[in-house]
Design a protein around this motif. Structure first.
Motif, mmCIF file in Angstrom:
data_model
loop_
_atom_site.group_PDB
_atom_site.id
_atom_site.type_symbol
_atom_site.label_atom_id
_atom_site.label_comp_id
_atom_site.label_asym_id
_atom_site.label_seq_id
_atom_site.Cartn_x
_atom_site.Cartn_y
_atom_site.Cartn_z
ATOM 1 N N HIS A 206 -5.604 -0.876 -7.166
ATOM 2 C CA HIS A 206 -6.030 -0.516 -5.616
ATOM 3 C C HIS A 206 -6.522 0.779 -5.068
ATOM 4 C CE1 HIS A 206 -4.061 2.197 -2.245
ATOM 5 N NE2 HIS A 206 -4.828 1.282 -1.467
ATOM 6 N N ARG B 4 1.112 -1.249 -0.029
ATOM 7 C CA ARG B 4 -0.199 -0.116 -0.283
ATOM 8 C C ARG B 4 0.845 0.968 0.108
ATOM 9 N NH1 ARG B 4 -4.616 0.107 3.947
ATOM 10 N NH2 ARG B 4 -3.285 1.514 5.267
ATOM 11 N N SER C 293 2.347 1.634 -3.757
ATOM 12 C CA SER C 293 1.055 2.113 -4.231
ATOM 13 C C SER C 293 0.832 3.605 -3.904
ATOM 14 C CB SER C 293 -0.215 1.236 -4.727
ATOM 15 O OG SER C 293 -0.908 1.511 -5.033
ATOM 16 N N LEU D 205 -1.753 -3.522 -9.082
ATOM 17 C CA LEU D 205 -1.401 -3.030 -7.763
ATOM 18 C C LEU D 205 -1.924 -1.511 -7.795
ATOM 19 C CD1 LEU D 205 -1.311 -3.289 -5.124
ATOM 20 C CD2 LEU D 205 1.098 -2.664 -4.911
ATOM 21 N N ASN D 206 -1.588 -0.864 -8.150
ATOM 22 C CA ASN D 206 -1.958 0.675 -8.537
ATOM 23 C C ASN D 206 -3.056 0.897 -9.123
ATOM 24 O OD1 ASN D 206 1.377 0.392 -7.438
ATOM 25 N ND2 ASN D 206 2.043 1.864 -8.984
#
Length: 396
Positions: free
Chosen positions: A248, A169, A172, A244-245
């Protein structure tokens, strides 16, 4: 030609708090008015945004290249590579090849097999939220639920080692801060460090999976082949970071924005799937997606020349009254598709995963607390990636 600068001040805190009145005013200027401050034309209607996203005469060339003039270039090599090799930032034929390979890995049932695990993760996070609620009388659904859930889900999807999931997290959030219009020097330094660390970790994980494959997406991305072709190491790393980026941010902001919209409308009853789609439409998590003209063309009835930049304003398109009756009203019975996941060849490859996360998250929250009241909400001071930093709720 009408000029949008007088109507749209992208740095104004009032605009960032509620951009939709200004976006509606710009829509009234007609298709693709220029915004000199942004250095681009603006597509704000549903049809114009569709045309911009689908036109093969516009390209998604990597325009975020950093650093700024006068700063050492080498320090940004990894950050730039993560974007130059990313599916979102390239055009055919490279895009066609990458999407085919990535879709092949995704197509092995990874998303749907996660549903029971996503439900388990959501229930565990809501247990923690219930403890906070008992102690404080309300809890922050962004911090306690919306932010950790998609990171945990992507970690499960990728097969990320559990001991290192806490790294994802912060990495990101640091990288995506660079997508805003005015990142600070501190944000630039954090993004550069996060890109370096994230890429190095993915390289190590991919090399390990090449020797000891597991039932996860990283292993399949390492192994995927099509007619003898495969992802390069740089492409694999960029794909993992993008998953992920983008995943998320879409899930966190889509949930937070949508929850505030839904509660603000009195939390009308609805089936989960259409409710999630209206959450994504009413307050889009991604507001701006830029493309560049690569050959003379006509888009949305406007003649364009090579080198012109066009910003597709997705949130504005989602509130176009020519497509959506009473577009400012939150109405989960709508059937017209929104554009929050884009359109054309850059339609979000992770959309099925984002939808799964949001549907599970909303359903679990409603089961736990059938009626919620909004206690307070704090908006992030951003525009491109629009969301809330805190949304506190309590059951009623």
């Amino acid at each position: 030609m009408a000029d949008a600068d007088g109507l749209l001040d992208l740095t104004d805190p009032a605009f960032r708090a509620d951009p939709y009145p200004a976006l509606a005013a710009v829509r009234g200027l007609g298709p693709l008015p220029r915004h000199e401050g942004l250095g681009a034309r603006l597509a704000t209607s549903y049809d114009a945004v569709q045309d911009v996203l689908r036109s093969r005469d516009l390209g998604r060339t990597y325009t975020m290249r950093v650093p700024r003039p006068g700063r050492p270039a080498g320090e940004w090599d990894t950050f730039n590579a993560l974007h130059e090799h990313a599916l979102l930032e390239v055009e055919p034929p490279t895009h066609t090849r990458l999407r085919r390979l990535v879709a092949s890995a995704f197509g092995r049932g990874h998303v749907e097999r996660l549903r029971p695990r996503v439900e388990e993760l959501a229930a565990g996070l809501l247990d923690d939220g219930a403890a906070t609620l008992a102690a404080e009388g309300s809890f922050d659904v962004v911090e306690a639920y919306a932010e950790p859930l998609p990171v945990l889900v992507v970690a499960e999807l990728l097969g990320w080692p559990e001991a290192d999931r806490h790294l994802l997290r912060p990495w990101s959030q640091a990288i995506v801060a660079m997508y805003e219009l005015d990142p600070s020097p501190e944000a630039e330094a954090a993004a550069r460090a996060a890109a370096d660390a994230f890429a190095a970790y993915v390289v190590g994980l991919a090399r390990e999976r090449s020797v000891r494959p597991a039932d996860d997406l990283v292993s399949d991305l390492v192994a995927v082949r099509d007619a003898g072709d495969r992802l390069s190491e740089a492409e694999l790393v960029a794909t993992v970071v993008l998953l992920l980026n983008a995943g998320h941010e879409a899930s966190v902001n889509g949930f937070g924005n949508g929850l505030v919209s839904w509660l603000g409308a009195g939390a009308p009853e609805a089936e989960v799937a259409p409710l999630v789609e209206e959450m994504l439409r009413h307050d889009a998590p991604l507001q701006l997606f830029e493309r560049t003209v690569v050959r003379p063309c006509t888009v949305a009835g406007v003649d364009l020349v090579p080198g012109e930049r066009v910003a597709a304003l997705l949130g504005a398109a989602n509130r176009d009254p020519l497509r959506f009756a009473e577009p400012d009203v939150f109405d989960p019975t709508r059937t017209v598709p929104h554009l929050s996941f884009g359109a054309g060849i850059h339609f979000c490859v992770g959309a099925p995963l984002a939808r799964l996360e949001l549907q599970v998250a909303v359903a679990a929250l409603r089961r736990r607390w059938p009626r919620l009241a909004l206690v307070s909400a704090t908006r992030r001071p951003t525009f491109v990636l629009r969301g809330w930093s805190e949304v506190r709720v309590r059951p009623v």
